[in-house]
Design an enzyme around this catalytic site. Structure first.
Site, PDB file in Angstrom:
ATOM      1  N   PHE A 126      33.638 -48.367   7.528  1.00 44.93           N
ATOM      2  CA  PHE A 126      31.399 -48.688   7.220  1.00 44.93           C
ATOM      3  C   PHE A 126      31.537 -48.376   9.162  1.00 44.93           C
ATOM      4  CE2 PHE A 126      27.321 -48.632   8.320  1.00 44.93           C
ATOM      5  CZ  PHE A 126      26.996 -48.096   7.484  1.00 44.93           C
ATOM      6  N   LYS A 260      18.409 -53.240   2.504  1.00 43.42           N
ATOM      7  CA  LYS A 260      18.651 -52.302   1.462  1.00 43.42           C
ATOM      8  C   LYS A 260      18.663 -53.649   0.103  1.00 43.42           C
ATOM      9  CE  LYS A 260      21.631 -50.663   5.200  1.00 43.42           C
ATOM     10  NZ  LYS A 260      22.318 -51.396   5.833  1.00 43.42           N
ATOM     11  N   ARG A 385      27.571 -37.587   6.367  1.00 43.49           N
ATOM     12  CA  ARG A 385      28.896 -38.700   6.040  1.00 43.49           C
ATOM     13  C   ARG A 385      30.293 -37.899   6.006  1.00 43.49           C
ATOM     14  NH1 ARG A 385      27.119 -43.964   7.025  1.00 43.49           N
ATOM     15  NH2 ARG A 385      26.694 -42.980   9.263  1.00 43.49           N
ATOM     16  N   PHE A 452      27.130 -40.551  15.425  1.00 40.76           N
ATOM     17  CA  PHE A 452      26.520 -40.098  14.445  1.00 40.76           C
ATOM     18  C   PHE A 452      24.939 -39.425  14.616  1.00 40.76           C
ATOM     19  CE2 PHE A 452      25.343 -43.023  11.634  1.00 40.76           C
ATOM     20  CZ  PHE A 452      26.580 -43.916  12.676  1.00 40.76           C
TER      21      PHE A 452
HETATM   22  N1  PM9 Z   1      23.016 -49.010   6.617  1.00 35.83           N
HETATM   23  C1  PM9 Z   1      22.509 -46.810   5.696  1.00 35.83           C
HETATM   24  O1  PM9 Z   1      21.732 -45.831   6.133  1.00 35.83           O
HETATM   25  C2  PM9 Z   1      21.857 -47.986   8.135  1.00 35.83           C
HETATM   26  C3  PM9 Z   1      22.860 -47.786   8.991  1.00 35.83           C
HETATM   27  S1  PM9 Z   1      24.098 -46.601   9.185  1.00 35.83           S
HETATM   28  C4  PM9 Z   1      23.535 -44.838   8.750  1.00 35.83           C
HETATM   29  O2  PM9 Z   1      23.701 -46.747   4.684  1.00 35.83           O
HETATM   30  C5  PM9 Z   1      27.185 -51.782   5.058  1.00 35.83           C
HETATM   31  C6  PM9 Z   1      27.654 -51.146   4.369  1.00 35.83           C
HETATM   32  C7  PM9 Z   1      25.792 -50.485   5.567  1.00 35.83           C
HETATM   33  C8  PM9 Z   1      25.521 -50.514   6.396  1.00 35.83           C
HETATM   34  C9  PM9 Z   1      23.754 -49.717   6.997  1.00 35.83           C
HETATM   35  C10 PM9 Z   1      25.099 -52.072   7.356  1.00 35.83           C
HETATM   36  C11 PM9 Z   1      24.803 -52.286   9.223  1.00 35.83           C
HETATM   37  C12 PM9 Z   1      26.397 -52.386   6.787  1.00 35.83           C
HETATM   38  N2  PM9 Z   1      26.690 -52.259   6.409  1.00 35.83           N
HETATM   39  O3  PM9 Z   1      21.905 -51.165   8.971  1.00 35.83           O
HETATM   40  O4  PM9 Z   1      22.767 -52.982  10.601  1.00 35.83           O
HETATM   41  O5  PM9 Z   1      25.228 -49.929   4.465  1.00 35.83           O
HETATM   42  O6  PM9 Z   1      21.527 -53.378   8.849  1.00 35.83           O
HETATM   43  O7  PM9 Z   1      23.988 -52.780   8.724  1.00 35.83           O
HETATM   44  C13 PM9 Z   1      22.654 -47.906   6.619  1.00 35.83           C
HETATM   45  P1  PM9 Z   1      22.313 -52.958   9.522  1.00 35.83           P
END
Ligand code: PM9
Length: 461
Positions: A126, A260, A385, A452
């Protein structure tokens, strides 16, 4: 063909926020001004915002109520203890360190456990997680099973780690050089595909025998638990709450982006069972996030997060409806022949941009181009992505070329209705009919980290 329908919403709508669709010429201008990067659009120019499900969920009336009782004390806030209790109850870990969001937790655990020259295996990268591992001097090694790279494979647990790949790495570098393994469940970059409990148990057994820690990326683990309930034999009668606790018991710690599963607009935490790691993480929290009883969060945010977590597991209907909305959109697009990552995943529908824009070379950034074209066609904001998100190899400086080149149509929880989803499917279906008109893009600006988010592009010649 069976009619495509969604489970009825387990909620009714009390507050609404207007959205507007600006004319097509205005969308073309906005996309150009944003350098063909959907992250750089102004949200006021977006009709349906399906960029992410991170921090964009609708809070419940109970969560809004909790905002008023937040304890904003600098130290020892009662809202922290309320969050700590909720995390212990829902995930089962002994210790909790709050952070401003997921990457705050990733930063701290990477600094605590990675030594320069170490390796960190994981079931697909990720973006933010891998970057923090690299900044701490480690090298990420992908050990996801091969099915994950094939958009056409119908395997139900495409997120599973491949024990043979893990074993090969351990034999090559030695267990002492492995800081820990990260298990994302489900796997965001692989189409929100889940990990089975059987696989998690095997990873856990393998690692415990070699003294390697297992760290769960718990951002959407509640959704993974629901997939186990509905897809894995023997789990249908168990609640999501019970399955989640079983999942966590296979691991030693978790990093959590609470934006999330927890229906919160901001927040995160690091949780673990090891007292020594807790001491160190708590200490680094003070340096980078704030005191260990707020970790960069307001008391009201910790209250909303704690309440959201409890709600998320109190009734399986919440997660069932959410996953069913994703499946509905997936089915609607599949019925129109749009090439998709199969089967439907957890938080989003992932369009196979390589197949959608098969006339474009990978270097012409098909997924970035498609996300821009979707916005111009419909006012719907999605996310690349693929090759842009994958970034450059820090050793060679060359573009990483991921096998998957996807556009993610992400559904925030409790926000959009079936009619909105029908609009999305209809317009992406139209674009698919006219797909040959799409041109590729090339970089005009590329930031050093997580490119990105802020990169700019222009139409390729
Ligand atoms: N995920 C998403 O949109 C927001 C940032 S990237 C566009 O999917 C996982 C599985 C995620 C994630 C963030 C993070 C980081 C860690 N693991 O955005 O810092 O999907 O709260 O978390 C995004 P934070």
């Amino acid at each position: 063909m069976k009619k495509n329908t969604i489970l009825p919403e387990p909620y009714k709508i009390k507050v609404v926020e207007p959205v507007r669709l600006i004319p097509k010429e205005a969308r073309e201008k906005a996309m150009k001004e944003a350098g063909y990067n959907t992250f750089l659009l102004k949200s006021q120019d977006v009709y349906l915002d399906l960029l992410t499900d991170s921090g964009t969920n609708a809070m419940s009336d109970a969560q809004w109520g909790k905002l008023m009782v937040g304890d904003e004390a600098y130290a020892g806030s009662k809202s922290f203890y309320c969050l700590e209790d909720a995390v212990k109850e829902v995930y089962g870990y002994k210790y909790v360190v709050p952070t401003h969001q997921g990457r705050g937790a990733e930063h701290i655990i990477s600094r605590c456990l990675i030594k320069p020259g170490d390796y960190i295996p994981g079931n697909m990268y990720f973006t933010t997680t891998r970057l923090h591992q690299e900044l701490a001097g480690g090298t990420f090694v992908d050990v996801i099973n091969d099915e994950a790279y094939d958009p056409q494979s119908e395997f139900l647990f495409k997120g599973n780690a491949d024990l043979k790949k893990l074993d090969k790495l351990v034999k090559e570098v030695g267990a002492k050089k492995i800081s820990y393994i990260t298990v994302g469940a489900p796997v965001n970059m692989a189409g929100g595909q889940p990990v089975s409990i059987k696989n998690l148990k095997k990873v856990s057994q393998y690692c415990r025998a070699r003294d390697i820690r297992v760290v769960l990326d718990a951002a959407r683990a509640i959704e993974n638990a629901y997939f186990i309930k509905t897809r894995e034999p023997g789990y249908a009668s168990k609640s999501v709450k019970e399955i989640l606790l079983q999942m966590c018991s296979c691991t030693d710690a978790c990093t959590m982006s609470a934006k999330k599963d927890a229906y919160a607009n901001i927040g995160g935490f690091l949780a673990m069972n090891d007292a020594g790691l807790y001491e160190e993480a708590k200490n680094l929290c003070v340096v980078y996030e704030g005191l260990h009883t707020y970790g960069g969060l307001a008391g009201r945010d910790m209250e909303a997060l704690a309440q959201g977590l409890k709600e998320a597991v109190e009734k399986d209907e919440w997660v069932a409806h959410r996953i069913d909305q994703v499946r509905y959109l997936w089915q609607s697009l599949d019925d129109l022949g749009v090439p998709l990552m199969r089967p439907a995943g957890g938080h989003a529908v992932f369009v196979d941009a390589k197949a959608f824009l098969s006339h474009l070379d990978h270097e012409l950034l098909p997924a970035q181009s498609l996300a821009a074209a979707i916005y111009v066609e419909s006012g719907v904001r999605t996310m690349e992505r693929g090759i842009v998100s994958a970034g450059r190899d820090p050793q060679t400086g060359k573009n990483r070329k991921p096998a998957l080149e996807l556009v993610r149509i992400t559904l925030p929880r409790r926000v959009y209705t079936q009619t909105h989803l029908d609009y999305v499917a209809e317009h992406i279906g139209l674009l698919y009919k006219n797909r040959k008109q799409a041109k590729g893009l090339e970089f005009v600006y590329e930031p050093k980290y997580l490119r990105f988010f802020q990169a700019r592009f222009k139409p390729a010649k």
